[in-house]
Design a protein around this motif. Sequence first.
Motif, PDB file in Angstrom:
ATOM      1  N   LEU A 109     -25.425  20.861  21.965  1.00  0.00           N
ATOM      2  CA  LEU A 109     -26.901  20.734  22.772  1.00  0.00           C
ATOM      3  C   LEU A 109     -28.221  22.127  21.994  1.00  0.00           C
ATOM      4  CD1 LEU A 109     -25.372  19.862  26.430  1.00  0.00           C
ATOM      5  CD2 LEU A 109     -27.251  18.518  24.392  1.00  0.00           C
ATOM      6  N   ASN A 110     -27.029  23.064  20.855  1.00  0.00           N
ATOM      7  CA  ASN A 110     -28.001  24.022  20.933  1.00  0.00           C
ATOM      8  C   ASN A 110     -28.753  23.867  19.305  1.00  0.00           C
ATOM      9  OD1 ASN A 110     -28.816  26.597  19.480  1.00  0.00           O
ATOM     10  ND2 ASN A 110     -26.867  27.743  21.230  1.00  0.00           N
ATOM     11  N   VAL A 111     -30.126  23.968  19.830  1.00  0.00           N
ATOM     12  CA  VAL A 111     -30.644  22.975  18.514  1.00  0.00           C
ATOM     13  C   VAL A 111     -30.387  24.507  17.014  1.00  0.00           C
ATOM     14  CG1 VAL A 111     -32.367  21.794  19.938  1.00  0.00           C
ATOM     15  CG2 VAL A 111     -33.237  24.258  18.931  1.00  0.00           C
ATOM     16  N   ARG A 112     -30.050  25.106  17.526  1.00  0.00           N
ATOM     17  CA  ARG A 112     -30.389  26.562  15.702  1.00  0.00           C
ATOM     18  C   ARG A 112     -29.330  26.216  15.640  1.00  0.00           C
ATOM     19  NH1 ARG A 112     -29.707  31.553  16.683  1.00  0.00           N
ATOM     20  NH2 ARG A 112     -28.093  31.089  18.809  1.00  0.00           N
ATOM     21  N   LEU A 113     -27.909  25.753  16.640  1.00  0.00           N
ATOM     22  CA  LEU A 113     -26.307  25.740  15.517  1.00  0.00           C
ATOM     23  C   LEU A 113     -26.872  23.817  15.077  1.00  0.00           C
ATOM     24  CD1 LEU A 113     -24.644  26.731  18.175  1.00  0.00           C
ATOM     25  CD2 LEU A 113     -24.988  27.942  16.273  1.00  0.00           C
ATOM     26  N   PHE A 114     -27.092  23.556  16.188  1.00  0.00           N
ATOM     27  CA  PHE A 114     -27.121  21.798  15.064  1.00  0.00           C
ATOM     28  C   PHE A 114     -28.771  20.963  15.603  1.00  0.00           C
ATOM     29  CE2 PHE A 114     -22.791  22.420  16.491  1.00  0.00           C
ATOM     30  CZ  PHE A 114     -22.108  21.849  15.896  1.00  0.00           C
ATOM     31  N   PRO A 115     -29.337  21.401  14.780  1.00  0.00           N
ATOM     32  CA  PRO A 115     -30.816  21.107  14.529  1.00  0.00           C
ATOM     33  C   PRO A 115     -30.889  18.904  14.177  1.00  0.00           C
ATOM     34  CG  PRO A 115     -30.430  21.715  12.696  1.00  0.00           C
ATOM     35  CD  PRO A 115     -29.088  22.705  13.216  1.00  0.00           C
ATOM     36  N   PHE A 116     -29.553  18.489  13.947  1.00  0.00           N
ATOM     37  CA  PHE A 116     -29.792  17.395  13.643  1.00  0.00           C
ATOM     38  C   PHE A 116     -30.923  16.739  12.383  1.00  0.00           C
ATOM     39  CE2 PHE A 116     -26.967  17.647  17.179  1.00  0.00           C
ATOM     40  CZ  PHE A 116     -25.768  17.273  16.762  1.00  0.00           C
TER      41      PHE A 116
ATOM     42  N   VAL B 114     -21.237   6.185  24.357  1.00  0.00           N
ATOM     43  CA  VAL B 114     -19.801   6.496  23.001  1.00  0.00           C
ATOM     44  C   VAL B 114     -19.790   5.691  22.528  1.00  0.00           C
ATOM     45  CG1 VAL B 114     -17.717   6.725  23.902  1.00  0.00           C
ATOM     46  CG2 VAL B 114     -18.785   7.940  25.138  1.00  0.00           C
ATOM     47  N   LYS B 115     -20.189   3.754  23.419  1.00  0.00           N
ATOM     48  CA  LYS B 115     -20.344   2.922  22.589  1.00  0.00           C
ATOM     49  C   LYS B 115     -21.042   2.858  21.370  1.00  0.00           C
ATOM     50  CE  LYS B 115     -18.432  -0.143  25.935  1.00  0.00           C
ATOM     51  NZ  LYS B 115     -18.392  -1.373  27.403  1.00  0.00           N
TER      52      LYS B 115
ATOM     53  N   HIS C 247     -28.487  10.501  21.936  1.00  0.00           N
ATOM     54  CA  HIS C 247     -26.257   8.963  22.504  1.00  0.00           C
ATOM     55  C   HIS C 247     -25.270  10.294  22.428  1.00  0.00           C
ATOM     56  CE1 HIS C 247     -27.522   5.127  23.301  1.00  0.00           C
ATOM     57  NE2 HIS C 247     -28.248   4.893  22.314  1.00  0.00           N
ATOM     58  N   LEU C 248     -25.477  11.058  21.236  1.00  0.00           N
ATOM     59  CA  LEU C 248     -24.648  12.116  21.200  1.00  0.00           C
ATOM     60  C   LEU C 248     -24.483  13.669  22.248  1.00  0.00           C
ATOM     61  CD1 LEU C 248     -22.361  13.121  19.918  1.00  0.00           C
ATOM     62  CD2 LEU C 248     -23.643  14.144  18.233  1.00  0.00           C
ATOM     63  N   LYS C 249     -26.316  13.364  22.224  1.00  0.00           N
ATOM     64  CA  LYS C 249     -26.516  14.723  22.995  1.00  0.00           C
ATOM     65  C   LYS C 249     -26.517  14.419  24.862  1.00  0.00           C
ATOM     66  CE  LYS C 249     -29.730  17.426  20.420  1.00  0.00           C
ATOM     67  NZ  LYS C 249     -31.010  18.134  20.195  1.00  0.00           N
ATOM     68  N   ARG C 250     -26.874  13.498  25.346  1.00  0.00           N
ATOM     69  CA  ARG C 250     -26.248  12.787  25.971  1.00  0.00           C
ATOM     70  C   ARG C 250     -24.476  12.915  26.525  1.00  0.00           C
ATOM     71  NH1 ARG C 250     -28.058   6.918  27.169  1.00  0.00           N
ATOM     72  NH2 ARG C 250     -30.160   7.366  27.573  1.00  0.00           N
ATOM     73  N   ILE C 251     -24.279  12.253  26.099  1.00  0.00           N
ATOM     74  CA  ILE C 251     -22.447  12.443  26.185  1.00  0.00           C
ATOM     75  C   ILE C 251     -22.299  13.794  25.907  1.00  0.00           C
ATOM     76  CG2 ILE C 251     -19.925  12.176  25.238  1.00  0.00           C
ATOM     77  CD1 ILE C 251     -21.621   9.817  23.190  1.00  0.00           C
ATOM     78  N   ALA C 252     -22.630  14.648  25.711  1.00  0.00           N
ATOM     79  CA  ALA C 252     -22.393  16.271  25.118  1.00  0.00           C
ATOM     80  C   ALA C 252     -22.435  16.527  26.718  1.00  0.00           C
ATOM     81  CB  ALA C 252     -22.916  16.901  24.678  1.00  0.00           C
ATOM     82  N   ARG C 253     -24.095  16.907  26.467  1.00  0.00           N
ATOM     83  CA  ARG C 253     -24.915  16.911  28.272  1.00  0.00           C
ATOM     84  C   ARG C 253     -24.126  16.569  29.428  1.00  0.00           C
ATOM     85  NH1 ARG C 253     -29.514  14.904  28.169  1.00  0.00           N
ATOM     86  NH2 ARG C 253     -30.321  16.012  26.554  1.00  0.00           N
ATOM     87  N   THR C 254     -23.628  15.042  29.589  1.00  0.00           N
ATOM     88  CA  THR C 254     -22.714  14.840  31.386  1.00  0.00           C
ATOM     89  C   THR C 254     -21.319  15.544  30.992  1.00  0.00           C
ATOM     90  OG1 THR C 254     -23.951  12.611  30.678  1.00  0.00           O
ATOM     91  CG2 THR C 254     -22.433  12.120  32.159  1.00  0.00           C
ATOM     92  N   PHE C 255     -20.747  15.548  29.669  1.00  0.00           N
ATOM     93  CA  PHE C 255     -19.343  16.097  29.475  1.00  0.00           C
ATOM     94  C   PHE C 255     -19.144  18.297  30.318  1.00  0.00           C
ATOM     95  CE2 PHE C 255     -16.234  18.729  28.573  1.00  0.00           C
ATOM     96  CZ  PHE C 255     -14.822  17.643  28.722  1.00  0.00           C
ATOM     97  N   SER C 256     -20.561  18.469  29.727  1.00  0.00           N
ATOM     98  CA  SER C 256     -20.808  19.443  30.373  1.00  0.00           C
ATOM     99  C   SER C 256     -21.458  20.066  31.169  1.00  0.00           C
ATOM    100  CB  SER C 256     -21.565  20.303  29.272  1.00  0.00           C
ATOM    101  OG  SER C 256     -21.536  20.453  28.255  1.00  0.00           O
TER     102      SER C 256
ATOM    103  N   ILE D 137     -22.694   9.579  34.069  1.00  0.00           N
ATOM    104  CA  ILE D 137     -21.260   9.290  33.793  1.00  0.00           C
ATOM    105  C   ILE D 137     -20.799   7.831  33.157  1.00  0.00           C
ATOM    106  CG2 ILE D 137     -17.927   9.504  33.195  1.00  0.00           C
ATOM    107  CD1 ILE D 137     -19.243  11.559  35.728  1.00  0.00           C
ATOM    108  N   ALA D 138     -21.415   6.866  34.083  1.00  0.00           N
ATOM    109  CA  ALA D 138     -20.835   5.229  33.634  1.00  0.00           C
ATOM    110  C   ALA D 138     -22.199   5.663  32.318  1.00  0.00           C
ATOM    111  CB  ALA D 138     -21.283   4.353  34.774  1.00  0.00           C
ATOM    112  N   GLU D 139     -23.138   5.761  32.410  1.00  0.00           N
ATOM    113  CA  GLU D 139     -24.183   6.059  31.056  1.00  0.00           C
ATOM    114  C   GLU D 139     -24.180   6.534  30.361  1.00  0.00           C
ATOM    115  OE1 GLU D 139     -29.129   6.027  31.692  1.00  0.00           O
ATOM    116  OE2 GLU D 139     -27.619   7.320  31.965  1.00  0.00           O
ATOM    117  N   ALA D 140     -23.346   7.964  29.699  1.00  0.00           N
ATOM    118  CA  ALA D 140     -22.478   8.232  28.907  1.00  0.00           C
ATOM    119  C   ALA D 140     -21.690   7.300  28.161  1.00  0.00           C
ATOM    120  CB  ALA D 140     -21.892   9.682  29.268  1.00  0.00           C
TER     121      ALA D 140
END
Lengths: 160, 122
Positions: free
Chosen positions: A76-83, A138-139, A93-102, A131-134
């Motif tokens: 979620l850190n844009v300096r480390l992962f600007p994508f 994932v899919k 989608h990836l950020k939603r998963i990561a945010r939901t996990f944290s 979590i259901a949305e995450a």
Amino acid sequence: MAFHDDLLEQARHLANRERKQPRQASLRRAISSGYYALFHLLIAEAVSKWEIAAQRPQLARIFEHARMNAASERVLNVRLFPFTGQDPALVAHLKRIARTFSRSYEQRQMADYDNARHWVRTEVLDLIDTIAEAFQSVKAIRGEAIGNDYLLSLFLKERR
Amino acid sequence: MGTAAVGRTRPAWDNQVVIIPNGVAQQEEIAAAIADIERGLGADVVRLRYNIGTNWSDEPAIYFRVVLTDQASKPKRLHKVASRIRSIIDEKLDPLNSWGLFPYINFRSQAEQDMLKEPAWE
């Protein structure tokens, strides 16, 4: 149903167990079950890449909660992962998963260990919905390079 | 921009430079930005409260507490309403990348808060 699906269903059942005045025990266990649903889904996704199916349960044991959380926070850190140059829909989608996990990691720690915290049904149902949305996200990134890199980061030790 | 502390770019034992997250140093700016956001959240939101602290991993964090109307908190509406508010906070404030604060956003209904009367949510 898969184990992670059962856990998510159980989380919703516990959150709605008492019609009025939900018990703190039900809400706390609902949060924990919801977190573990996502935890086990991500592990199942990661170990599914291992070709020898009989060895996957052993491989699943190397995953650690704190390391998975740290990997999710880094994403979620844009300096480390600007994508840069990546498909914005896949990144979302990836950020939603990561945010939901944290978020669910934090809430599960509080639900399990902070007895001073009082939970209400609204926030627990919101967490379970998220979590259901995450799960759907994932899919959505299954088999994509961006998803595979994230799954790998969940069990690799961060290099300094 | 946030702080290097978020990325853990140096070993934990290296304390030659003490890094203070922007969010801790810029509390007035944060208060103004959040007040601005709160005005645009719409009729579903009764009020928004927050505090800055550290999360379970000892990382700097900001905790938002959103009291929703009872209508907006109904199970059929909750996810849509909460997602909209979460998106506004993430997109307009982006606490992690703007201030180095990991955001946590929690919701409760007006009826739940009326029963609990927790000062932090008033």
